[in-house]
Structures are given as C-alpha cells and as structure tokens.
Design an enzyme around this catalytic site. Structure first.
Site: not given
Ligand code: ZN
Ligand code: ZN
Length: 648
Positions: A337, A366, A384, A386, A388, A472, A518
């Site tokens: 992000c 991580r 991910q 991912d 945004h 969410k 997200h």
């Molecule tokens: Zn994010």
C-alpha cells in the site's frame, strides 16, 4: 436481585450470585444440558461463576466457537491430568484450545513418546473424564502462585507467572490437576464423551528456537462419539488432499533449508499454474479498468514509519537492511500500500482521474514464527494479488460493487460453490478507536451493507470488528470437504490517505482527500494455490492444469505418429506431454491418471492408419476416437465454458 439482559434484549431478574448454568436451567432444562460457557458483559466465563451485578449474558452451546473453546480447553486440562498420572514429574508449558481441538506442550524429561503412548493417554483420559471431576476456579496472589509452581518444580509455569502483572492470578483445579489458567472451563469433565489423541510434534518453548524443544501433543474431543467418527473421516480425506503432499507429488513447489524456512520455491509446473492464475486475474482486472504497476521489494524505513506499518510489523519482522550510508535503513516490504500511495502522489490528481485503480502482484515479507509456518498457507515471503482503488467518498459503493463482482466471478470460475461473507463495522460506542469522520464511516458502512444485499450476499454483520481505519467485507469459502478458508478481503481505508496527505482537486476547485480501497481476491498466490490444491485434490480445472494432455503410444512403433500429434497439439496451445516409457499401456494409463493429467490420448496401429486419437478424460473414462482437430476444438470449447467469458 440482578438484572440479566439477553442478546434479544429481553431482561429477567435473578437472585444475586446466579450462575450461567442456573440461568440456562431457568430457561429450559435441555439448554442446561447443552450449554458449555457464558459471555458476561463481553467476557467469557465459567457457567458456575456467580454473577453479582446487572449484566448482559449470552449462553454458548457447541455450535458457538466460544462453546467449543471452553470444551477443548477443558479437554487440554484433562489431557494434562492424564499425562501427570502416566508420567509423574512431567512439566507443562502451554495448553490452549485451537481451531480444531487443543494441544499441550510438555517436557517429559528423557521420555520419548511413541504412537502407542498416544493410546495410553487416550485411555487414561476416558477413565478420568468418567469421574465427573468439577473444574474449580481459584483466585490467588502472584506470590502464592509462584510458591505453588516452584514447589511443583514447574519452571515453565513459574516463568509464565513471573511475566504476569502483579494482582490476582487464577488457577483451575480438577481431579488431581492444577493449572495456571484464565479459563473458562466446563462445570465438570462429564460432557467429554469422545476423545482422540491425534499426534505429536516438537515445539520450542515460547516459540524461541534458542530455547528448549518441548513435545506438543495434539488432541480433539467431542460431546458425541458420532461427531468424532465424522471428524476422523474428514481428517483422513484432508490428509489425502494435503497441499504439501500433492505439491510434492505433482512437482509444483518445494522448500529448501538453504534458501530459508517459509520461502517457497516454485517448480516449473507450479510456476505455470501460478502464471495462468495471475494472467486470468490480470485479464479480469483489465476489463474492470485496473492499471498495472510494479514497485520494488524494499522501501525506505521512513516510508513504513509514515504508513504505520513499521509500528505494526517492524519489531517482530525482518530487521532493517543497512546501507553503506550511515543511518540509512531499508525494510523488506510488509505491504504494498505505501508504495501505491506514493504512485498516487507522483502527480496532481483531479476528481476526473478518480477512481484510480492500481494493481500489482506484489511480493511482501513478514517474519512468521517458525512454529507457525505451514506449507504454502503460512510463509515468510508471499505475493499478494493486490490492488488499491483511490476514489472519491461517493464512489465507494460503486467500486465496492465491482470488486464483489470480481470476487464472485473468481469463485464461480474456480468452482467454489459455497461461501459466506462477513461485514465488519465499527463499534459505535467507541468513536475514539477509529480514524475518519463519523459521516464518512456512516456512508461507507451503509454502502457496503446495501451493495452486499444488492449482490445477493447473505452477509453476517459484525459491529466492532472493523479495522481502526475502515469497515471491510471478508469472504470465507467452503472447500470440497466442507472446511472453511478465509480468502478475499475488501477494505475501506481513511487512514493511509491521511498519513500520506493524498489529495485531489474536486469539482468545486477545492482540495479533497480520496478514500482508499484495499482488495486482494485471492489473498496471496501462495495461499490461494494451497487452498485450490486442497479443494480440487490436485485435479485442477482444465485451463489451469500445468499439463492438459499426455500422449500414450501403445508401443515404440507408434512413437513417430505420437510425436507428430504432440507437435500439433502444442502448436494449438494445448499443453501436452508424451509418455515414451517402454511400459504396458494399462500401466501408462494408471500412472498418468495419478499425475492428474486431464486428457490421456492413446495411439496405436488403428489410430495411426486412420489418423485418429483414442481419448480418455479424467473422471469421465473413454471418450472414443476422434481426429486431432476435433480434440483441439473440444478442449478449447471446454476451457471457454469454464472461463464463462460472458460472465464479465
Ligand atoms: Zn493495501
Ligand atoms: Zn487452562
């Protein structure tokens, strides 16, 4: 008298000191038999604990996670009692309830447990459960607790107590066993009717590799024998579908100690599978107006201080990377992000530019504890899917709707027929916990609830579960054997735009703050592939299968014909192999069925003279003979239908 308020807001009066069990009894004696724990003013309590003031109360049966938790936690104590009776001097680490059952970490000194011992423990547990011992809660001071466990020479419990704050500590006693414990527990051991001590593993004390390795003993218990039987069948099926085993058999991925634990290595076939999944999503995202971006695997430490991720992941994750420049530090990125926020900031934005949808298959790192690592589902580096979405507040609903469409399309295409969704809202009584204006929260929450309804989702709405930065929507899918997996999540975020001072110029020529969404429908490529393997037992849909067809010449004589067909099929974009081994055709068929290749193509004399192929399909048996062009048409049509292109 105390006033007891129930979840349906009904209120009843009870004598001071009434217990959860007595309340259940007053409602219905059958309920009293089934109830396992009680939540009193938000805290989980023993059923036998006295309620001394006006309270809100919720009773939990087996179907509630809280009920199972008390049941399994009590079973962990029962197992500890059995261990103490079988192996005097055993020392205890921790023994929590987990998602399915419970475990206890123990130090057995020199004793090494065998499979036979598991049955001994199980028998002892049955014996002790039948004694109907009550679980009794006791409050003592920290000092008394230390004396007690020092006397017992249990250095693990002593260490745990030393780390607790001063004040009262609770002990639970049943039968001959005493444990340091917050509870809650069942009233007594009698509801524990079916017991299985499942397995053994090694576990470092407090997850620290430098400390002693204890023996972790896993078990599960049920209130009915039939429930245990059902569970054991499921467990057997789950073992067959274990993605670690299938991943090895099908050569999809591997791990290497030298590369590092929790860092998967994708083998060629796995890489093909993953690439196809990525391309599938890329295509869908393109149609929905997403734009691809690529960002580096590391970022300046300050970036993550700004985003707040350093505070969240910094301490317990990979340490900062130093450079030759004094004081300069970089981090392996824990999240994509912040990088995308900087892309947003790379030029001035107007309301006309929004929504801006930035997508990246972004790899993040991580540091998971080594005990937490598990195949592809818990790793230390993962990618991910991912994206945004930066939008104006009034665009949230529409954007959310589109993300839901993508998620539902993915579930449909990958044959996840059953799923549930959960909407997490803020706790309206604790506004101090959240960032962003009340007005914006109201709008976002309302939008999510409305759009979920419009999309036909039967969502569970949970107040108080939202992140501090926004509400969410989460999706949980059920796999082919009924297990639930958390997959995609869609999250509204007011926080990062604030922290990164993101702006756009509105129609009114004023500066405004965009909202961020997200979303990651797969979650991560690693986890999703793991779930997909376990869901399909490695029999991937045709368009995803790393190998779609294999040619099986009946003998060497037909190899040349087979090789011609191989070339034709591969040129037609059908991923095809050839099995040239000098084996009987029956064996070739069996072996390749085990490799889960969807189409087996047999060629012999008849096929060669007539220019035909004999085709077998996984799960459908013999499809008869056909021309190579017919097979290509059939496979293409099947893929087209599976991808259901008109769905988007
Ligand atoms: Zn994010
Ligand atoms: Zn306990």
């Amino acid at each position: 008298m105390v006033q007891i308020t129930f979840p349906d807001h009904r209120v009843r009066q009870y004598p001071d000191g009434v217990t959860g069990l007595e309340i259940a009894q007053s409602i219905n004696p059958q309920l009293a038999k089934e109830v396992l724990a009680v939540t009193v003013n938000g805290d989980l309590w023993d059923l036998t604990r006295s309620i001394l003031s006006d309270s809100t109360v919720k009773l939990h049966k087996w179907d509630d996670p809280e009920g199972k938790h008390a049941f399994w936690h009590s079973s962990a104590h029962l197992m500890a009692e059995a261990l103490e009776s079988l192996y005097p001097g055993v020392k205890f680490g921790i023994g929590p309830a987990i998602e399915n059952g419970f475990y206890y970490d123990v130090d057995l000194g020199e004793k090494v447990l065998s499979e036979d011992n598991l049955q001994d423990i199980e028998r002892k547990m049955y014996e002790l459960a039948a004694l109907k011992s009550s679980y009794r809660r006791e409050e003592i001071s920290k000092k008394e607790a230390l004396t007690l466990f020092k006397l017992k020479q249990d250095e693990y419990k002593t260490e745990l107590i030393s780390d607790l704050e001063d004040g009262t500590i609770t002990l639970y006693k049943h039968g001959s066993f005493t444990d340091l414990c917050r509870g809650p527990h069942l009233p007594d051991t009698s509801p524990i009717k079916a017991i299985k001590v499942l397995s053994l593993a090694g576990a470092y004390w407090r997850g620290d590799e430098k400390r002693k390795q204890l023996t972790r003993i896993y078990g599960i218990t049920f209130p009915k024998k039939s429930m245990l039987d059902e569970y054991m069948v499921l467990l057997e099926e789950a073992k067959k579908r274990d993605h670690r085993k299938i991943g090895r058999d099908l050569e999809l991925f591997t791990f290497s100690q030298r590369v590092g634990n929790g860092l998967p290595l994708w083998l060629p076939k796995g890489a093909v599978l993953r690439e196809r999944l990525e391309n599938f999503l890329r295509q869908v995202q393109k149609e929905y107006g997403y734009e691809p971006v690529i960002t580096p695997h590391i970022g300046h430490k300050d970036l993550y201080v700004t985003s707040g991720h350093f505070a969240k992941y910094g301490k317990d994750s990979f340490k900062p990377i130093q450079t030759p420049v004094e004081g300069e530090e970089f981090l392996l990125k824990p999240m994509n992000c912040p990088h995308h926020c900087e892309i947003y900031r790379s030029k001035p934005r107007s309301y006309k530019d929004l929504p801006l949808r930035l997508a990246e298959f972004g790899t993040v790192y991580r540091y998971e504890q080594s005990g937490e690592l598990h195949g592809l589902t818990r790793v230390r580096g993962f990618t991910q899917d991912d994206a945004h979405i930066f939008c104006r507040p009034e665009q949230i609903k529409e954007e959310f709707a589109k993300v839901i469409d993508i998620v539902l399309y993915i579930f449909k295409t990958l044959d996840f027929k059953e799923f549930v969704s959960q909407i997490s809202l803020r706790d309206r009584d604790k506004p101090e916990k959240y960032i962003g204006s009340d007005d914006n929260w109201d709008k976002a929450e309302q939008s999510i609830i409305e759009i979920a309804k419009e999309k036909g989702l039967d969502s569970l709405i949970v107040p108080g579960e939202a992140a501090f930065y926004g509400p969410k929507l989460d999706f949980l899918v059920k796999d082919a054997i009924g297990r639930q997996w958390q997959l995609g999540t869609i999250q509204v975020d007011y926080n990062l735009p604030e922290r990164f001072e993101l702006e756009y110029i509105g129609e009114d020529n004023q500066r405004h703050r965009p909202v961020m969404i997200h979303r990651a429908p797969f979650g991560s490529m690693e986890r999703f592939v793991a779930v997909l393997i376990e869901h399909t037992a490695g029999k991937f849909p045709l368009w995803l299968a790393p190998d779609q067809a294999i040619l099986l010449p009946i003998s060497e004589k037909y190899q040349k014909y087979a090789e011609g067909v191989l070339k034709y099929l591969n040129n037609s974009d059908i991923r095809t192999l050839i099995d040239n081994r000098n084996e009987k055709i029956g064996k070739k068929i069996r072996d390749n069925e085990l490799r889960r290749i969807p189409y087996l193509i047999i060629v012999g004399e008849k096929e060669e003279t007539e220019g035909l192929l004999s085709v077998r399909k996984q799960g459908h048996g013999d499809l008869g003979t056909m021309k190579p062009e017919q097979l290509v048409d059939m496979i293409r049509k099947e893929i087209h239908e599976l991808l259901n292109r008109n769905g988007i």
